[in-house]
Design an enzyme around this catalytic site. Structure first.
Site, PDB file in Angstrom:
ATOM      1  N   HIS A 208      47.250  43.013  41.146  1.00 22.66           N
ATOM      2  CA  HIS A 208      48.082  43.415  42.317  1.00 22.66           C
ATOM      3  C   HIS A 208      48.939  42.440  42.779  1.00 22.66           C
ATOM      4  O   HIS A 208      49.886  42.458  43.554  1.00 22.66           O
ATOM      5  CB  HIS A 208      47.413  43.797  43.582  1.00 22.66           C
ATOM      6  CG  HIS A 208      46.404  45.269  43.338  1.00 22.66           C
ATOM      7  ND1 HIS A 208      47.207  46.301  42.748  1.00 22.66           N
ATOM      8  CD2 HIS A 208      45.334  45.626  43.182  1.00 22.66           C
ATOM      9  CE1 HIS A 208      46.010  47.199  42.614  1.00 22.66           C
ATOM     10  NE2 HIS A 208      45.124  46.735  43.068  1.00 22.66           N
TER      11      HIS A 208
ATOM     12  N   ASP B 159      42.347  49.755  35.145  1.00 26.01           N
ATOM     13  CA  ASP B 159      41.830  49.815  36.332  1.00 26.01           C
ATOM     14  C   ASP B 159      42.304  51.189  36.867  1.00 26.01           C
ATOM     15  O   ASP B 159      43.224  51.900  36.750  1.00 26.01           O
ATOM     16  CB  ASP B 159      42.506  48.670  37.111  1.00 26.01           C
ATOM     17  CG  ASP B 159      41.888  48.250  38.274  1.00 26.01           C
ATOM     18  OD1 ASP B 159      40.880  47.269  38.402  1.00 26.01           O
ATOM     19  OD2 ASP B 159      42.013  49.020  39.331  1.00 26.01           O
TER      20      ASP B 159
ATOM     21  N   HIS C  28      43.057  51.630  39.844  1.00 26.89           N
ATOM     22  CA  HIS C  28      44.309  51.258  40.958  1.00 26.89           C
ATOM     23  C   HIS C  28      45.382  50.847  39.990  1.00 26.89           C
ATOM     24  O   HIS C  28      45.386  50.285  39.181  1.00 26.89           O
ATOM     25  CB  HIS C  28      43.890  50.022  41.786  1.00 26.89           C
ATOM     26  CG  HIS C  28      42.689  50.430  42.670  1.00 26.89           C
ATOM     27  ND1 HIS C  28      41.529  49.980  42.356  1.00 26.89           N
ATOM     28  CD2 HIS C  28      42.484  51.066  43.675  1.00 26.89           C
ATOM     29  CE1 HIS C  28      40.721  50.138  43.303  1.00 26.89           C
ATOM     30  NE2 HIS C  28      41.194  50.901  44.148  1.00 26.89           N
TER      31      HIS C  28
END
Lengths: 558, 439
Positions: free
Chosen positions: B110, B149, B151
Site C-alpha cells: 500500500h 493479497d 486488498h
C-alpha cells in the site's frame, strides 16, 4: 580420581585425573571389531598402580552407536507417525513408517484423536519388531497422543522398548525428532549389550564408581540414562576434544579451536569460554536429527595428509597414504615437514628429510620445502575457518535488532590440540594476528575431556496462558497453570525446578544452569491481550568438573 | 524437485509492531514460524534459507519520495524487510536458487510513490524497492507483478502506473466492500502505460474455484503474452476463508496450487491476518509448492468451515474474465486511443488517506505524454493530520528511458515551482542518474 576413556578412529586414550592434574595417560591402538576389548586394554593399563576404590567416576566417549550404524547392526523399528496435516515425510526418513490418524495443532490442541484399531494394524505390520518409535507432529506442545499410542502398542505388541519423539527433544522439528526417535530405537539393543558388558567388566575390576557416557553436546549422562537415550551418545569424539580444551585452557575471549589429528582437523568457534552449538542438530547417516551437538567443521587435513607435487604444484591431502615416512610410511606427509622444520620430534629424522627432498622444487632445500608445506597446510585450514566465519555471519536471525547488529566473529585466540597442532595452529593464528596456545597434554585432550565433562540435561517449558496450560515435553508433562499472571520469569523458575527434578531422577548434580531460549509473545485476540505464549528452555551448562593445571608424566604411549 | 533449491528469507521481525494490539504485531508470524520449524522445512535440501540484508536508503529513494524525508518516516524494520526481498531476489538472479520467497514483515504494497506516513500497515513498498534494485543492478527490464493479497495493491499500482515495462495484475475483494476502496477495472494505467495495470475486483465469498478460473483463463495467458523477465508475486494471504479483515473463501490448497501454477520467480509476503488458522498452513503450502515438493497433505484443521462459492459469484467471475480478455486483446489500440485523447499531458487529482498515521494527502499528478520515452511525471502533494501540520512538496520523476527533452523539462518544472515557492519541499527522482535530489 576421575577416569576418562575416549575411543577414536586410530587410538583409544585413557587418562586418570586427580586434583586438577592428569596423573596417568595411556594411548593404545583402537581395536576395530572388538570395541570392548580395546576399552578394557586401555582401562587396565591406566589402572596399573591405582586403587580401584579411589576411582570416583568413569566416563566413556565411545563409538558404539556409530559402529552399530556403520556395521548395519541396527534393529528393525516399528516406526509409527502421527504426522497430521502438512509435509509428507515418507521417503525422507531412514525406515518404513506407519502413518496413523491423529493430530495436534501448533498450540498443542488436539484436532483429530488417534485410532486404537489403527495402532493394532500397525503392530501387525511390525510383528518382527522388538523396538518401536512413536513420533507425532507438535508432540512437544502436547505429548498426549504419543503417550496414548505407546500405551496401545505396549498392550498389543509388548515390545522391549518404545522411543518417543517428545522424549528425545523438547524443541520443534518433527522431522528431526522422528529421525532421532528412530535411531534411538534402532541402536537400543546393541547399546544395552555394550552397557551391560562395561558394567560387568568394571565390577570384575572392583570399580564401583558410577559410569557416565559422553554426549555429542559435550555433556555426560549416567549409563542408566544413556540406555534410555542411546542416540545421544553418537559423535562424542570431537565433543571430547572440545571439552578437553575447555579443561586445559580457561579463557573467555572469542577463540578458534583446531583439533589437528592424523587425517582431519576439527574446527570449533568459541564464545565466552564455550563452543558454539550446531543450530539444529547432528546429521546421522545423512538424516537430520534432534541430537544436540557442537558446531564443528571438519577439513581433510592432518599430520598424515599426503604431500606431493602435481604439475609442479605442491598439493596436500585430503587423502592419507599411510603414516609419515619418519614413522615407516613410504609417502611424504605433513608430519615429515613438521619434523624437518623442527616443530615435532618423533620417528626417524633422516626419513623425514628424504620425504621433503622428494617434494622439493629443484632450487629448494628440505627446510624451505618443509616450511612451504606447513604454510600450505595452514592455508587449507584457514580457508575452512573463513568459510565457517562466513557461515556464522550469514546464519538467519529473526529480530530487527539482530540484523542491525550482526557482526562477523572476531577471534582473539587460536587454541590447538591434537598431534599436529604444535606445527600448524600457530601458522593459522598468525593469519589472524592473534596469539596461539597449544596446551600441555594436547595429545590426550579427548580423554581428558571425557574424564572431566560435566553431566548435562535440558528441559523445554512452554506455557500458553490463554489455554491455561504448560508443557514439558521431555517429561511427557502437560499441566494446568495455577499461578495468575504467569510470566517469563515464572516460566524460568518453573523450568529450573523441573530441571533439578529431572537431574535428580537421573542421579546428576545440578551445577550452573543456563537459558537456551526465552521467548514471550502477547496473544492478542480482538483488540485485547488474551494471554501469553512463553517458551523457556534451560539446561545444565556443558562444562568441566575441574580445570586441568598440569600433567604428571606417568603412563605410556604405545 | 528442481535441481536448484527454493531460496527462503524468513524474517518474522519478532521485535517490531505498529502498536501492541495492531494486526501488524510481533505475534503475526509466530505460528507460521512454529509450523515451518516443526515441519522441518528449513532443513530440507530443496530449501535454502537466507539471512536478510538491510536495504540501503538509496534502494528506498529509487522508489519513494518521503515528505519531509524518508529517514523521519521509516524504521530499521522497513530496511530489513525490503532488504529481505532484495536478498531473496538476488539469490534467483545470481542463479543460486530456482525461485525465492521472502516471508518478511512489515508489508509494503500500500506504500505509494509519495510517502507522508503509514497506510494499510505499509510505509515502504518492498516489491517496488526490490524491482528497481534489480533493474538498476542487473539490467532487468520487463517485470510482472501478480498481487494476490485480498486488498487492492494500490501502492504498487501507483508506483508503476506510468511504466509500460511493469505489468501489474491485482485480484482482490471488491473496493466497494474493502480497504483501500480502489482497484476497479477502469484503473488501467496512464495513457503511456495503458493496460499494464489490470484490476480484477472480486465479490466477497470468492473461493478456490473462482480464483483458479481467473488464473487459468486470464492471468497465466496474460503473463504468456507479456513475456516478463521476472514474475513477482505479492503474496498476501488474506483471501483465506478465516481472515478477520476480509470476506473471501480461499484455502491453503487454493493458495498452494496458485503458487504452483504461477511459478513466480520471487514471492514476497504481504498481508494475511488469520495468524493461527490460516498463515501456518498457507505458508507451508506456498513454500512446498514453490520448492516443487508435494503439498497435497497441507490443509487447515477447520477446513469444513470454508464456505462454498455462490452461483452468482461464479457467473460474475465469468463475465469479468471475458471482459478483461477483450480489453487485453485490444490493449494496443486502447493505448493509442488514450494517448491521442490525452494530448500533451494526462492529469489526475486524488485524495489519499493514511489510515495508520491519520493523514490526508491531496495530490495532483501530471504525466507528460511523450512519443520518445515513458514521459516524466510531476506530483504536487500536500498533507496534514486533519489539516494540522500541513506539509507540501513538488516532485518530478524522470523515467528510466527519459529523452533529453523530458529530462530537461522535468527539471525546469521543479526549478520553476521552487522559484514560485508555494511548496515546502522540492524533489527530483532522476531514475537514469539513480539519484533522488532535494532542491
Amino acid at each position: 580420581m576421575l577416569l576418562g576413556i575416549d575411543v577414536g578412529g586410530t587410538f583409544t586414550d585413557a587418562v586418570v585425573v586427580a586434583a586438577g592434574k592428569v596423573i596417568v595417560q595411556v594411548k593404545t591402538p583402537t581395536t576395530h571389531g572388538q570395541l570392548l576389548a580395546g576399552i578394557l586394554t586401555a582401562l587396565d593399563k591406566a589402572m596399573i598402580g591405582i586403587d580401584s576404590g579411589e576411582i570416583e567416576r568413569v566416563a566413556l566417549s565411545t563409538t558404539i552407536v556409530t559402529n552399530t550404524l556403520v556395521e548395519g547392526k541396527t534393529d528393525p523399528v516399528g516406526l509409527c507417525l502421527l504426522p497430521g496435516p502438512g509435509m509428507d515425510l515418507s521417503g525422507m526418513i531412514p525406515a518404513k513408517s506407519y502413518r496413523l490418524a491423529g493430530s495436534i495443532d501448533h498450540r498443542g490442541r488436539e484436532v483429530v484423536e488417534p485410532d486404537r484399531l489403527a495402532v493394532h494394524d500397525a503392530c501387525r505390520d511390525f510383528t518382527d519388531c522388538d523396538v518401536f518409535a512413536v513420533s507425532g507432529k507438535f508432540s512437544v506442545r502436547n505429548p498426549k497422543q504419543e503417550l496414548q499410542v505407546a500405551r496401545w502398542i505396549r498392550e498389543t505388541a509388548d515390545p522391549n522398548y518404545i522411543s518417543l519423539g517428545s522424549a528425545v527433544s523438547g524443541t520443534l522439528n518433527f522431522w528431526r525428532r522422528t529421525n532421532s526417535a528412530y535411531y534411538n530405537a534402532a541402536v537400543w539393543r546393541q547399546f544395552g549389550v555394550f552397557a551391560a558388558d562395561i558394567e560387568t567388566a568394571l565390577a570384575q575390576r572392583d570399580v564401583t564408581a558410577p559410569v557416565y557416557v559422553l554426549k555429542a553436546d559435550g555433556g555426560t549422562m549416567p549409563l542408566a540414562a544413556a540406555k534410555e537415550q542411546p542416540v545421544e551418545a553418537i559423535f562424542t569424539g570431537p565433543a571430547a576434544s572440545v571439552l578437553g580444551i575447555m579443561a586445559m585452557h580457561d579463557n573467555h575471549l572469542p577463540a578458534i579451536s583446531l583439533d589437528i589429528g592424523g587425517t582431519t582437523t576439527d574446527i570449533a568457534l568459541w564464545q565466552e569460554g564455550v563452543p558454539l552449538f550446531a543450530a539444529r542438530g547432528a546429521n546421522i547417516s545423512g538424516y537430520p536429527t534432534a541430537v544436540r551437538a557442537f558446531w564443528l567443521k571438519s577439513v581433510g587435513l592432518g599430520g598424515d595428509s599426503f604431500v606431493r607435487r602435481e604439475n609442479g604444484k605442491l598439493k596436500i591431502g585430503p587423502m592419507r597414504r599411510g603414516p609419515a615416512m619418519a614413522m615407516g610410511g613410504d609417502q611424504p606427509t605433513v608430519s615429515d615437514a613438521m619434523i624437518v622444520a623442527g616443530k615435532a620430534s618423533f620417528g626417524d629424522e633422516t626419513r623425514a628429510y628424504e620425504a621433503m627432498t622428494q617434494v622439493a622444487a629443484s632450487d629448494q632445500t628440505p627446510q624451505e620445502t618443509a616450511r612451504m608445506v606447513m604454510e600450505a597446510a595452514a592455508e587449507i585450514i584457514w580457508q575452512s575457518v573463513e568459510a565457517m566465519l562466513d557461515e556464522q555471519v550469514a546464519a538467519p536471525v529473526y529480530r530487527v535488532e539482530d540484523v542491525v547488529h550482526s557482526n562477523r566473529f572476531l577471534p582473539r585466540w587460536v587454541i590447538g590440540v591434537g598431534g599436529a597442532a604444535g606445527g600448524l595452529a600457530p601458522l593459522v593464528a598468525k593469519k589472524y594476528q592473534v596469539p596461539c596456545v597449544v596446551p600441555e597434554g594436547a595429545m590426550v585432550a579427548n580423554a581428558v575431556g571425557a574424564a572431566v565433562a560435566r553431566p548435562t540435561i535440558d528441559i523445554t517449558l512452554r506455557a500458553d496462558t490463554a489455554q491455561g496450560y504448560f508443557t514439558i515435553a521431555e517429561l511427557g508433562l502437560r499441566q494446568r497453570l495455577t499461578k495468575q499472571h504467569f510470566g517469563l520469569a515464572d516460566a524460568g523458575e518453573l523450568a529450573s525446578q523441573y530441571l533439578s527434578e529431572r537431574a535428580k531422577q537421573a542421579a546428576m548434580s545440578v551445577s550452573e544452569v543456563e537459558t537456551l531460549q526465552a521467548e514471550e509473545f502477547n496473544l492478542v485476540r480482538g483488540f485485547s491481550t488474551a494471554g501469553k505464549i512463553i517458551t523457556c528452555r534451560r539446561q545444565i551448562k556443558p562444562g568441566v568438573l575441574m580445570n586441568i593445571s598440569g600433567f604428571s608424566q606417568k603412563g605410556a604411549v604405545l | 524437485m528442481s535441481a536448484k533449491p527454493l531460496g527462503l528469507v524468513f524474517f518474522p521481525a519478532f521485535d517490531w509492531a505498529i502498536s501492541p494490539s495492531h494486526p501488524e504485531r510481533e505475534e503475526r508470524l509466530l505460528y507460521t514460524r512454529d509450523q515451518i520449524v516443526e515441519e522441518g522445512l528449513l532443513d530440507m535440501p530443496g530449501i535454502r534459507e537466507y539471512k536478510p540484508s538491510m536495504a540501503d536508503y538509496k534502494d528506498i529513494e529509487r522508489v519513494h519520495i518521503g515528505v519531509p524525508n524518508l529517514r523521519s518516516l521509516i524504521t530499521d524494520a522497513h530496511l530489513v524487510s525490503a532488504g529481505g526481498a532484495i536478498t531473496a531476489a538476488e539469490s534467483v538472479i545470481r542463479g543460486e536458487t530456482a525461485r525465492a520467497f521472502a516471508l518478511v514483515r512489515p508489508p509494503g504494497h500500500h506504500a505509494m510513490r509519495v510517502v507522508h506516513g503509514t497506510r494499510g500497515f505499509c510505509t515502504v513498498n518492498m516489491e517496488a524497492a526490490m524491482i528497481e534494485h534489480l533493474r538498476q543492478q542487473y539490467g532487468i527490464k520487463k517485470v510482472a507483478i501478480v498481487d494476490t493479497d485480498v486488498h487492492h495493491g494500490d501502492g504498487s499500482q501507483d508506483i508503476f502506473y506510468n511504466d509500460p515495462d511493469t505489468l501489474f495484475i491485482s485480484f482482490h475483494q471488491d473496493g466497494r466492500t474493502l480497504y483501500p476502496g480502489t482497484g476497479f477495472t477502469d484503473e488501467l494505467g496512464t495513457p503511456n502505460a495503458l493496460c499494464s495495470t489490470v484490476n480484477l475486483p472480486l465479490p466477497p465469498g470468492t473461493g478456490d474455484e473462482g480464483l483458479h478460473y481467473i488464473l487459468d483463463q486470464l492471468i497465466l495467458p496474460m503473463l504468456d503474452d507479456f513475456k516478463p523477465e521476472l514474475v513477482i508475486n505479492s503474496a498476501g494471504q488474506d483471501n483465506h476463508y478465516t481472515d478477520p479483515l476480509a470476506n473471501m473463501a480461499i484455502t491453503a490448497q487454493g493458495y498452494a496450487r496458485l503458487a504452483d501454477k504461477l511459478k513466480a520467480d520471487i514471492a514476497v509476503l504481504e498481508g494475511g491476518y488469520s495468524i493461527e488458522d490460516a498463515l501456518p498452513y498457507v505458508n507451508v503450502g506456498i513454500i512446498l509448492a514453490m520448492a516443487g515438493l508435494d503439498y497435497s497433505k497441507v490443509s487447515e484443521p477447520d477446513i469444513t468451515r470454508c464456505p462454498r462459492q455462490s452461483v452468482a459469484t461464479t457467473a460474475y467471475i465469468k463475465r469479468l474474465v471475458q471482459e478483461r480478455q477483450e480489453m487485453w486483446r485490444n490493449r494496443e489500440q486502447l493505448r493509442r486511443q488514450a494517448i491521442a485523447r490525452a494530448g500533451d499531458f494526462w492529469q489526475r487529482k486524488r485524495g489519499i488517506y493514511y489510515d495508520d498515521s491519520g493523514i490526508s494527502e491531496q495530490q495532483l499528478e501530471s504525466v507528460r505524454i511523450c512519443p520518445h520515452c515513458h514521459g516524466y511525471v510531476t506530483l504536487a502533494t500536500e498533507s496534514g493530520d486533519y489539516g494540522i501540520n500541513a506539509k507540501s512538496a513538488f516532485a518530478a520523476i524522470i523515467p528510466r528511458n527519459a529523452c533529453s527533452h523530458c529530462r530537461q523539462e522535468a527539471r525546469d518544472r521543479v526549478l520553476r515551482a521552487k522559484k514560485q515557492g508555494r511548496f515546502d519541499y522540492y524533489f527530483i527522482q532522476d531514475k537514469p542518474a539513480d539519484h533522488l535530489e532535494e532542491l
